[in-house]
Design an enzyme around this catalytic site. Structure first.
Site, short mmCIF file in Angstrom:
data_model
loop_
_atom_site.label_atom_id
_atom_site.label_comp_id
_atom_site.label_asym_id
_atom_site.label_seq_id
_atom_site.Cartn_x
_atom_site.Cartn_y
_atom_site.Cartn_z
N ASN A 11 0.87 -1.18 0.00
CA ASN A 11 0.00 0.00 0.00
C ASN A 11 0.90 1.23 0.00
O ASN A 11 1.49 1.57 1.03
CB ASN A 11 -0.89 -0.03 1.25
CG ASN A 11 -1.76 1.22 1.37
OD1 ASN A 11 -1.80 2.06 0.46
ND2 ASN A 11 -2.45 1.36 2.50
N TRP A 12 1.01 1.87 -1.15
CA TRP A 12 1.93 3.01 -1.27
C TRP A 12 1.37 4.27 -0.62
O TRP A 12 2.07 5.27 -0.49
CB TRP A 12 2.21 3.31 -2.74
CG TRP A 12 2.97 2.24 -3.48
CD1 TRP A 12 3.30 0.98 -3.02
CD2 TRP A 12 3.51 2.33 -4.80
NE1 TRP A 12 4.00 0.30 -3.98
CE2 TRP A 12 4.14 1.10 -5.09
CE3 TRP A 12 3.52 3.33 -5.77
CZ2 TRP A 12 4.78 0.85 -6.31
CZ3 TRP A 12 4.14 3.08 -7.00
CH2 TRP A 12 4.77 1.85 -7.25
N GLU A 99 -6.90 4.59 7.81
CA GLU A 99 -6.73 6.02 7.51
C GLU A 99 -7.97 6.60 6.83
O GLU A 99 -8.32 7.75 7.04
CB GLU A 99 -5.46 6.22 6.66
CG GLU A 99 -4.21 6.02 7.52
CD GLU A 99 -3.02 5.42 6.80
OE1 GLU A 99 -2.97 5.46 5.56
OE2 GLU A 99 -2.12 4.89 7.49
N GLY A 175 2.76 2.36 10.78
CA GLY A 175 3.72 3.45 10.63
C GLY A 175 4.43 3.83 11.92
O GLY A 175 5.06 4.89 11.99
N GLY A 236 2.94 -1.13 4.28
CA GLY A 236 2.95 0.30 3.97
C GLY A 236 4.37 0.74 3.66
O GLY A 236 4.90 0.50 2.58
N GLY A 237 5.00 1.38 4.64
CA GLY A 237 6.32 2.00 4.45
C GLY A 237 7.33 1.11 3.74
O GLY A 237 8.02 1.56 2.81
P1 13P Z 1 3.14 0.41 7.68
O1 13P Z 1 3.64 -0.88 7.06
O2 13P Z 1 3.87 1.60 7.18
O3 13P Z 1 3.06 0.31 9.16
O4 13P Z 1 1.63 0.60 7.14
C1 13P Z 1 0.74 -0.45 7.24
C2 13P Z 1 -0.47 -0.11 6.46
O5 13P Z 1 -1.24 0.76 6.83
C3 13P Z 1 -0.71 -0.85 5.21
O6 13P Z 1 -1.99 -0.62 4.73
#
Ligand code: 13P
Length: 253
Positions: A11-12, A99, A175, A236-237
């Site tokens: 997920n960018w 989010e 995150g 995510g990251g």
């Molecule tokens: P992180 O991997 O940056 O914690 O984000 C997770 C996320 O929200 C993937 O949808």
């Protein structure tokens, strides 16, 4: 031995212009291992979907969006429909990410409408659930997660249900660098599967893939993915860096 095929999605979020997306995907195509035994999905922002789909077209990598509207078309300024996503070769769509729930008023009811519209358009929804730290500490957060699953996937059954992917993402782990322990994650994944079994029957629930998301990194991926009810990761990251994301994919094989 798990029979469900693992699925790793990146997920960018709101990252990467067209040029940056191109470099990232080119790097990834070099780094990724043989994908015979794992599904890999890239979810760039809307603006990069067509470009990324084009870049991965000759590979087994698939493309997903980060949200969509439930209507086919109409006067909904700023929105994107499932048909439009199919038009740029999307196969998946993330729905109900925390989010979106937190900042954009997404509810279980809107996620449900979107999930049904996605399935009707042959898009696989990745439906996100998860608790905030406050909910974990103060409320019946397990009950809340069961409600998220039940309401977000209401009136979805049979073959359609098996196309759904559920992502458990504890909000406090997103995150923050603070992932849920493999045991904490497994406990909630088992709860999600039990909820799905009540709703759709044990056979269907056993086939639905449940991803974990929240600070998944190359260093913790293998242990998280080894848990009985964890069938993949929503990253995510770490999905914004080719080598790291490829290492997570390797950990899933
Ligand atoms: P992180 O991997 O940056 O914690 O984000 C997770 C996320 O929200 C993937 O949808």
């Amino acid at each position: 031995m798990k029979t469900r095929r693992p699925i790793i999605a990146g997920n960018w979020k709101m990252h990467r212009t067209l040029g940056e997306a191109e470099s990232l995907v080119q790097g990834l195509l070099i780094e990724l291992p043989d994908l015979a035994d794992v599904d890999v999905v890239l979810c760039p922002p809307f603006t990069a979907l067509a470009k990324v789909a084009d870049l991965v077209a000759k590979s087994p990598v698939r493309v997903g969006a980060q949200d969509m509207h439930w209507e086919k078309e109409g006067a909904f300024t700023g929105e994107i429909s499932a048909t439009m996503l199919r038009d740029v070769y999307c196969r998946y769509v993330i729905l109900g990410h925390s989010e979106r729930r937190q900042y954009f008023g997404e509810t279980n009811a809107s996620v449900n409408r979107k999930a049904k519209a996605a399935l009707a358009a042959s898009l696989r929804p990745i439906v996100c659930v998860g608790e905030t730290l406050d909910q974990r500490e103060k409320e019946d957060f397990k009950g809340m997660i069961r409600t998220q699953v039940r309401e977000s996937l209401a009136e979805i059954s049979g073959d359609d249900a098996e196309e759904v992917i559920v992502a458990y993402e504890p909000v406090w782990a997103i995150g923050t660098g603070r992932n849920a322990t493999p045991a904490q994650a497994q406990e909630i994944h088992a709860l999600v599967r039990a909820t799905l079994a009540e709703q759709m029957g044990a056979k269907t629930a056993a086939r639905i893939r449940i991803q974990y998301g929240g600070s998944v990194k190359p260093a913790n991926a293998a242990e998280i993915l080894s848990q009985t009810d964890i069938d993949g990761a929503l990253v995510g990251g770490a999905s914004l860096e080719a080598r790291g994301f490829a290492a997570i994919v390797k950990a899933a094989i």
